[in-house]
Enzyme design. Structure first.
Site, PDB file in Angstrom:
ATOM      1  N   LYS A 195      -1.507  -1.776 -22.744  1.00 34.57           N
ATOM      2  CA  LYS A 195      -0.394  -0.978 -22.234  1.00 34.57           C
ATOM      3  C   LYS A 195       0.001   0.032 -23.296  1.00 34.57           C
ATOM      4  O   LYS A 195       0.406  -0.332 -24.401  1.00 34.57           O
ATOM      5  CB  LYS A 195       0.783  -1.899 -21.903  1.00 34.57           C
ATOM      6  CG  LYS A 195       2.002  -1.141 -21.416  1.00 34.57           C
ATOM      7  CD  LYS A 195       3.073  -2.069 -20.899  1.00 34.57           C
ATOM      8  CE  LYS A 195       4.303  -1.288 -20.498  1.00 34.57           C
ATOM      9  NZ  LYS A 195       5.365  -2.157 -19.990  1.00 34.57           N
ATOM     10  N   LYS A 248      -2.870   0.187 -18.414  1.00 34.13           N
ATOM     11  CA  LYS A 248      -1.720   0.940 -17.921  1.00 34.13           C
ATOM     12  C   LYS A 248      -1.329   1.997 -18.913  1.00 34.13           C
ATOM     13  O   LYS A 248      -1.221   1.672 -20.093  1.00 34.13           O
ATOM     14  CB  LYS A 248      -0.559  -0.039 -17.727  1.00 34.13           C
ATOM     15  CG  LYS A 248       0.720   0.582 -17.258  1.00 34.13           C
ATOM     16  CD  LYS A 248       1.784  -0.461 -17.172  1.00 34.13           C
ATOM     17  CE  LYS A 248       3.084   0.237 -16.899  1.00 34.13           C
ATOM     18  NZ  LYS A 248       4.208  -0.583 -17.236  1.00 34.13           N
TER      19      LYS A 248
END
Ligand code: PBG
Length: 325
Positions: A195, A248
């Protein structure tokens, strides 16, 4: 002689026969925001995400019901609590908003696969994903126990899978141990393994009211410039017991999705985040792009890069319009 690539592009049927990648409803996970409020029939539009809302529990149930009717298989929930505090206690309280929502959806839609985002940032008054020292540093190890409590409370409320998004080190292991200890050895963990500290989360923070009140998330989320580090993060989470690895955001990180696909045999998920949604929507609304075509191209790109699953705010719309089934 030269290669006549056009031979296999001559008709729609043939193009479909040789198509390498496809998108179906079973790949797609919808995201919903649920807000703690006494109001009924409450639906607050998220300004920077046209078509997305913060729902009261009853409205959430209606919205989810419509999508389930159109073939929605799975969704993830984000909670917006009425009160925030320094320890993010709403994240793991038994009667927290996400716990209530999970419980309701579990009862109403038995076969809908419920995933819960495990993090503190929507519940802390400072907006960070972990506990904070007086000097403003984010405490790693002390946060783990709270994340584990949040995960257990979600599963007890009805979540089928938990998805830690906080980026504290060691949280997958802490959550795995806590779940096993409570008898939830069969509950999978989808880790936000890779992330990045991304500006593409801007609209989400408006939607969830979770922008950090000081500093930024760069001491725990990853530097967008780093590719090798993604492999280390993914390896750590796989080792700790993650069942699915997530990347992400998605669109700017297709190389990372491909890296995970090639280096791990776990399923890979990709999260098309709020800013990606906002950009496609905005340009579509201006009439500058063909919104649906651009959207489908972006999603097929994410699949082609190697994602098995896509979390996207467009899921609902694609189902409602019968574009994926
Ligand atoms: C919670 C969380 C965030 C997102 C998903 N889970 C916000 C953040 O890390 O700042 C972002 C999702 C999006 O932008 O759509 N930590």
């Amino acid at each position: 002689m030269f290669y006549r690539g056009r031979r296999l592009r001559s008709t729609p049927v043939l193009r479909e026969m040789v198509r390498e990648t496809s998108l179906s409803a079973s790949d797609m996970i919808m995201l919903y925001f649920v807000e703690e409020t006494d109001d009924k029939n409450y639906r607050k539009a998220v300004a920077s995400m046209p078509g997305q809302f913060r729902y009261s529990l009853d409205e959430l149930e209606k919205a989810v019901g419509k999508d389930v009717d159109k073939g929605l298989r799975s969704c993830m929930l984000f909670g917006i609590p009425a009160h925030k505090d320094a320890a993010g206690s709403g994240a793991y309280g038994e009667n927290g908003i996400v716990q209530e929502a999970l419980h309701r959806l579990r009862t109403k839609f038995p076969s809908l696969y419920l995933i819960s985002d495990v993090c503190l940032c929507e519940y802390t008054d400072h907006g960070h994903c972990g506990l904070v020292t007086p000097k403003g540093e984010i405490r790693n190890d002390a946060t783990l126990e709270l994340l584990a409590r949040a995960a257990v409370s979600h599963v007890q409320a009805g979540a089928d899978m938990v998805a830690p998004s906080d980026m504290m080190d060691g949280r997958v292991l802490a959550i795995r141990e806590a779940l096993d200890h409570k008898g939830f050895a069969n509950t999978p963990i989808m880790s936000y393994a890779v992330k990045y500290a991304s500006a593409f989360y801007g609209p989400f923070r408006e939607a969830a009211g979770s922008a950090p009140s000081f500093g930024d998330r760069k001491s725990y989320q990853m530097d967008p410039a780093n590719r090798r580090e993604a492999l280390r993060e993914a390896a750590a989470d796989a080792e700790e017991g993650a069942d699915i690895l997530m990347v992400k955001p998605a669109g700017c990180y297709l190389d990372i999705i491909r890296d995970l696909r090639e280096n791990f045999d776990l399923p890979v998920a990709a999260y098309q985040v709020s800013g990606e949604y906002a950009m496609i929507k905005a340009a579509g609304q201006m009439g500058w792009i063909d919104e649906t075509a651009v959207l489908l191209e972006s999603l097929i790109g994410i699949k082609r890069a190697g994602a098995d699953l896509i979390l996207s705010y467009f899921t609902s719309e694609l189902l409602q319009q019968g574009i994926v089934e």
